[in-house]
Scaffold this motif. Structure first.
Motif, PDB file in Angstrom:
ATOM      1  N   VAL A   1       5.513  12.807  -4.699  1.00 64.19           N
ATOM      2  CA  VAL A   1       4.460  13.662  -4.147  1.00 64.19           C
ATOM      3  C   VAL A   1       3.295  13.826  -5.113  1.00 64.19           C
ATOM      4  O   VAL A   1       2.206  14.227  -4.700  1.00 64.19           O
ATOM      5  CB  VAL A   1       5.028  15.049  -3.770  1.00 64.19           C
ATOM      6  N   LYS A   2       3.497  13.497  -6.387  1.00 67.26           N
ATOM      7  CA  LYS A   2       2.385  13.603  -7.339  1.00 67.26           C
ATOM      8  C   LYS A   2       1.313  12.556  -7.054  1.00 67.26           C
ATOM      9  O   LYS A   2       0.129  12.800  -7.314  1.00 67.26           O
ATOM     10  CB  LYS A   2       2.911  13.441  -8.776  1.00 67.26           C
ATOM     11  N   SER A   3       1.716  11.404  -6.536  1.00 67.12           N
ATOM     12  CA  SER A   3       0.731  10.371  -6.187  1.00 67.12           C
ATOM     13  C   SER A   3       0.316  10.467  -4.723  1.00 67.12           C
ATOM     14  O   SER A   3      -0.874  10.467  -4.402  1.00 67.12           O
ATOM     15  CB  SER A   3       1.297   8.979  -6.491  1.00 67.12           C
ATOM     16  N   SER A   4       1.299  10.589  -3.801  1.00 66.23           N
ATOM     17  CA  SER A   4       0.952  10.673  -2.377  1.00 66.23           C
ATOM     18  C   SER A   4       0.175  11.948  -2.081  1.00 66.23           C
ATOM     19  O   SER A   4      -0.672  11.987  -1.180  1.00 66.23           O
ATOM     20  CB  SER A   4       2.209  10.613  -1.508  1.00 66.23           C
ATOM     21  N   GLY A   5       0.432  13.017  -2.861  1.00 65.01           N
ATOM     22  CA  GLY A   5      -0.284  14.268  -2.666  1.00 65.01           C
ATOM     23  C   GLY A   5      -1.756  14.163  -2.975  1.00 65.01           C
ATOM     24  O   GLY A   5      -2.561  14.966  -2.488  1.00 65.01           O
ATOM     25  N   LYS A   6      -2.133  13.190  -3.792  1.00 67.45           N
ATOM     26  CA  LYS A   6      -3.549  12.968  -4.091  1.00 67.45           C
ATOM     27  C   LYS A   6      -4.188  12.006  -3.089  1.00 67.45           C
ATOM     28  O   LYS A   6      -5.353  12.149  -2.736  1.00 67.45           O
ATOM     29  CB  LYS A   6      -3.702  12.421  -5.516  1.00 67.45           C
TER      30      LYS A   6
ATOM     31  N   ILE B   1       0.838  -1.207   0.000  1.00 67.68           N
ATOM     32  CA  ILE B   1       0.000   0.000   0.000  1.00 67.68           C
ATOM     33  C   ILE B   1       0.867   1.249   0.000  1.00 67.68           C
ATOM     34  O   ILE B   1       0.643   2.193  -0.769  1.00 67.68           O
ATOM     35  CB  ILE B   1      -0.941   0.001   1.229  1.00 67.68           C
ATOM     36  N   VAL B   2       1.895   1.258   0.867  1.00 68.41           N
ATOM     37  CA  VAL B   2       2.780   2.420   0.955  1.00 68.41           C
ATOM     38  C   VAL B   2       3.499   2.642  -0.370  1.00 68.41           C
ATOM     39  O   VAL B   2       3.582   3.781  -0.865  1.00 68.41           O
ATOM     40  CB  VAL B   2       3.799   2.239   2.101  1.00 68.41           C
ATOM     41  N   PHE B   3       4.017   1.572  -0.971  1.00 70.79           N
ATOM     42  CA  PHE B   3       4.733   1.705  -2.241  1.00 70.79           C
ATOM     43  C   PHE B   3       3.844   2.259  -3.344  1.00 70.79           C
ATOM     44  O   PHE B   3       4.243   3.162  -4.089  1.00 70.79           O
ATOM     45  CB  PHE B   3       5.320   0.353  -2.665  1.00 70.79           C
ATOM     46  N   LEU B   4       2.629   1.733  -3.460  1.00 69.34           N
ATOM     47  CA  LEU B   4       1.720   2.200  -4.512  1.00 69.34           C
ATOM     48  C   LEU B   4       1.364   3.670  -4.333  1.00 69.34           C
ATOM     49  O   LEU B   4       1.162   4.394  -5.311  1.00 69.34           O
ATOM     50  CB  LEU B   4       0.442   1.357  -4.513  1.00 69.34           C
ATOM     51  N   CYS B   5       1.314   4.124  -3.079  1.00 69.49           N
ATOM     52  CA  CYS B   5       0.935   5.517  -2.821  1.00 69.49           C
ATOM     53  C   CYS B   5       2.090   6.492  -3.034  1.00 69.49           C
ATOM     54  O   CYS B   5       1.857   7.677  -3.294  1.00 69.49           O
ATOM     55  CB  CYS B   5       0.384   5.660  -1.403  1.00 69.49           C
ATOM     56  N   ILE B   6       3.337   6.012  -2.920  1.00 69.22           N
ATOM     57  CA  ILE B   6       4.482   6.915  -3.141  1.00 69.22           C
ATOM     58  C   ILE B   6       5.163   6.619  -4.477  1.00 69.22           C
ATOM     59  O   ILE B   6       6.249   7.122  -4.746  1.00 69.22           O
ATOM     60  CB  ILE B   6       5.513   6.821  -1.996  1.00 69.22           C
TER      61      ILE B   6
ATOM     62  N   GLY C   1      -2.134   6.259  10.318  1.00 69.61           N
ATOM     63  CA  GLY C   1      -0.777   5.730  10.246  1.00 69.61           C
ATOM     64  C   GLY C   1      -0.159   5.836   8.863  1.00 69.61           C
ATOM     65  O   GLY C   1       1.037   6.120   8.736  1.00 69.61           O
ATOM     66  N   LEU C   2      -0.957   5.628   7.819  1.00 74.06           N
ATOM     67  CA  LEU C   2      -0.414   5.646   6.459  1.00 74.06           C
ATOM     68  C   LEU C   2       0.160   7.005   6.092  1.00 74.06           C
ATOM     69  O   LEU C   2       1.203   7.083   5.433  1.00 74.06           O
ATOM     70  CB  LEU C   2      -1.499   5.244   5.454  1.00 74.06           C
ATOM     71  N   ASP C   3      -0.499   8.095   6.495  1.00 74.39           N
ATOM     72  CA  ASP C   3       0.004   9.436   6.171  1.00 74.39           C
ATOM     73  C   ASP C   3       1.416   9.637   6.693  1.00 74.39           C
ATOM     74  O   ASP C   3       2.292  10.177   6.001  1.00 74.39           O
ATOM     75  CB  ASP C   3      -0.914  10.506   6.781  1.00 74.39           C
ATOM     76  N   SER C   4       1.635   9.230   7.942  1.00 75.98           N
ATOM     77  CA  SER C   4       2.960   9.382   8.537  1.00 75.98           C
ATOM     78  C   SER C   4       3.977   8.497   7.831  1.00 75.98           C
ATOM     79  O   SER C   4       5.122   8.909   7.601  1.00 75.98           O
ATOM     80  CB  SER C   4       2.912   9.040  10.030  1.00 75.98           C
ATOM     81  N   GLN C   5       3.566   7.284   7.462  1.00 76.93           N
ATOM     82  CA  GLN C   5       4.476   6.366   6.782  1.00 76.93           C
ATOM     83  C   GLN C   5       4.847   6.884   5.397  1.00 76.93           C
ATOM     84  O   GLN C   5       5.994   6.718   4.956  1.00 76.93           O
ATOM     85  CB  GLN C   5       3.841   4.981   6.684  1.00 76.93           C
ATOM     86  N   PHE C   6       3.902   7.520   4.704  1.00 77.06           N
ATOM     87  CA  PHE C   6       4.226   8.154   3.416  1.00 77.06           C
ATOM     88  C   PHE C   6       5.367   9.149   3.592  1.00 77.06           C
ATOM     89  O   PHE C   6       6.305   9.197   2.789  1.00 77.06           O
ATOM     90  CB  PHE C   6       3.011   8.903   2.850  1.00 77.06           C
ATOM     91  N   ALA C   7       5.263   9.953   4.643  1.00 77.54           N
ATOM     92  CA  ALA C   7       6.269  10.991   4.886  1.00 77.54           C
ATOM     93  C   ALA C   7       7.637  10.375   5.173  1.00 77.54           C
ATOM     94  O   ALA C   7       8.663  10.856   4.673  1.00 77.54           O
ATOM     95  CB  ALA C   7       5.831  11.877   6.053  1.00 77.54           C
TER      96      ALA C   7
END
Length: 618
Positions: free
Chosen positions: A218-223, A209-214, A378-384
């Motif tokens: 930031v173009k993907s995680s920002g959405k 999940i984390v990999f797909l979102c980043i 938790g996911l938001d923090s892990q993205f960062a």
């Protein structure tokens, strides 16, 4: 400058232009909110508040927010936005302290490994909630012992007779320790036992999940954060409304917020408030700096700082109402005081609150909502955390890694998944506690103190304020200067001394960690601290001359320090552009890029101040 140096700088400019930015106006703000508002707001702040004076705790909490939280938050955003660089490359501002950036990466890497394991636990409970009857509701399962007693009242009654809970264990506690963790299969941290394949798969899913979102930075995680940063508030509001309408809810809220002002005379309360602010805002992990580095040069980060820091504080307080209203209901159902059911950390998230859910009608629904909220938090923090590591390394090697950023991100996720497999064993919780206690403890405080002093004392508070003036159109006032120079470092130093003086060995329940595990944890914290002098040694060895001359050269900003894009390099920074030979670089810059804007007026003022300072020194 040699031809080869000029070519390198040309490439730097090209890659700076290709680095990318946030694609929407709210991407940055929501990412910061998602990063700061995490699991700690739900499972640490409410417990800290009620154990340190209830409502009186808000006095030191907001005071520490003003002294330490807001200034350091703004400082980190300013460094990232001004330079458009990650935690390593940003130390072009003073290469002597680049070790602080390396220490930051080590800390965030260790935290990311165990933080995703917590997300894996949340996923496990999320899937377990997809049933008509929650599996931790009753005793009598294969994992339960003779000590298991259903600590619950009737779902349709108005309470229960007082229970004698001494010597008994709730079904939710045995489900957590004996089924999810299977901790009975381990004899301690030195013999973790076999891998729990269910947890192993949940951890794999968490990393996917984390990999797909980043994947696209930031173009993907920002959405993604448009959902993950806002949806928790909807669930929190639903849990809050449901909680305050329960019988006995006011009992829990009263326990949570009743002011006990005599606690303010204790230094422990003030230290606890500062610790809560420090860790809740995520200062020093590099996430804020990384997110700000993708901003446009004139983004109003002063406004964003106030929105995020105050929003984070208000969220913590609201989470306390949602948690303690349910705990008040639970205490009334069991006929025991609130302090017997209140816990912090994983004990609240995976034992107490799930147990409270079993007492509600439609318990699987409320359980699913609660764990889905924890997942998004938790996911938001892990993205960062992951974006910080990827950005820092790709900024150091842009020619090789930036075109292959997605592949590099995947490799980082795979490596961290493999390193985190020890956390999926029967004794994995012991390793998670060790990482949690030491990876971001005194080492993180040393990094933030070093960063604050290096930027304000070595680079110079006047230069820093001038840079912010050029970027935002105004200079930081006396409040920010006083905090950066004195109040914030002094507060962090007090925290550091307190953490050393009040040091307590790690423990999990009744298990005491062996001496070698404690030593390993201390070395883990010291390693991040040692990276700072190691970085200084490398920086000094790269220079020439006497030791003092090397120190002076290594502490000065590099020639290419400043805004990454040419059109933003006004004032004193125009002279550092490739091929700039003009004695009046600002005027050349203005002729090249058109008319005078409000920010170029600022640049004129900055140039005038520089000239006046040079005249006064002559």
């Amino acid at each position: 400058m040699t031809p080869s140096d000029q070519g390198d700088v040309d490439l730097d400019v090209d890659f700076a232009a290709d680095r990318g930015n946030w694609t929407g106006k709210l991407d940055f703000l929501l990412s910061c909110i998602g990063y700061c508002v995490g699991l700690g707001n739900v499972w640490r702040f409410p417990y800290r508040a009620y154990t340190n004076g209830g409502g009186a705790f808000l006095v030191p909490y907001f005071l520490m927010l003003a002294i330490c939280g807001i200034p350091l938050f703004f400082l980190e955003l300013s460094l990232g936005q001004f330079s458009s660089l990650g935690p390593l490359a940003v130390w072009k501002i003073s290469p002597l302290f680049k070790g602080a950036g390396a220490a930051m990466l080590l800390i965030v890497g260790l935290v990311a490994i165990y933080y995703n394991m917590i997300i894996a636990y949340v996923l496990f409970y999320l899937f377990a909630s997809l049933t008509s009857n929650l599996p931790w509701e009753h005793c009598g399962n294969w994992w339960n012992t003779d000590l298991c007693l259903e600590h619950r009242g009737s779902k349709h009654g108005n309470g229960a007779l007082p229970l004698n809970l001494t010597g008994t264990v709730s079904p939710s506690e045995e489900y957590w320790s004996r089924y999810v963790l299977h901790i009975q299969g381990s004899r301690g941290i030195g013999s973790p036992g076999g891998i729990r394949w269910s947890l192993c798969l949940c951890l794999l899913l968490a990393w996917v999940i984390v990999f797909l979102c980043i994947l696209k930075g930031v173009k993907s995680s920002g959405k993604v954060v448009y959902f993950t940063a806002t949806f928790p508030y909807l669930i929190l509001l639903m849990l809050l409304v449901r909680g305050v309408t329960l019988p006995g809810a006011w009992k829990g809220i009263q326990f949570y917020l009743t002011p006990q002002f005599h606690h303010l005379l204790s230094s422990k309360v003030w230290i606890e408030a500062a610790l809560q602010i420090f860790y809740s805002l995520g200062v020093g992990f590099g996430g804020l700096l990384t997110f700000a580095s993708y901003n446009t040069f004139h983004q109003n980060i002063y406004r964003d700082t106030l929105i995020v820091t105050l929003g984070n504080a208000i969220t913590s307080i609201l989470a306390g109402f949602a948690i303690f209203s349910v705990l008040g209901y639970m205490s009334q159902e069991l006929g025991v005081p609130v302090d017997q059911v209140a816990k912090a950390g994983p004990g609240l998230a995976f034992v107490v609150y799930p147990q409270a859910m079993t007492m509600l009608p439609l318990s699987p629904f409320w359980s699913f909502l609660f764990f889905f909220m924890l997942l998004t938090l938790g996911l938001d923090s892990q993205f960062a955390f992951l974006e910080t590591i990827v950005t820092a390394v790709t900024d150091e090697f842009p020619y090789y890694l930036r075109p292959k950023k997605a592949v590099f991100s995947g490799l980082i996720c795979v490596a961290m998944y493999l390193m985190g497999l020890v956390l999926t064993t029967d004794g994995g919780m012991y390793w998670l506690v060790l990482l949690d206690d030491y990876s971001a403890s005194f080492g993180l405080m040393v990094v933030v103190i070093t960063t604050c002093l290096a930027v304000t004392r070595v680079y110079g508070i006047q230069r820093l304020c001038r840079d912010i003036h050029m970027m935002l159109g105004f200079k930081p006032g006396l409040y920010f200067r006083a905090c950066w120079l004195f109040l914030s470092p002094a507060t962090l130093l007090a925290l550091l001394v307190y953490s050393v003086v009040k040091y307590q060995p790690s423990e999990y329940g009744s298990y005491r960690f062996p001496a070698w595990a404690e030593l390993l944890g201390i070395l883990m914290g010291l390693l991040s601290c040692l990276m700072i002098p190691a970085g200084m040694l490398v920086a000094v060895l790269r220079e020439e001359g006497s030791l003092w001359e090397r120190l002076q050269q290594a502490s000065r900003p590099t020639m290419d320090w400043g805004p990454s894009l040419e059109e933003n390099r006004t004032g004193m920074y125009v002279a550092t552009l490739v091929g700039s030979q003009s004695p009046k670089p600002l005027m050349v810059h203005m002729r090249k890029y058109g008319g005078i804007t409000s920010f170029e007026n600022t640049a004129i003022e900055v140039d005038r101040e520089i000239a006046e300072e040079e005249e006064s020194m002559m």
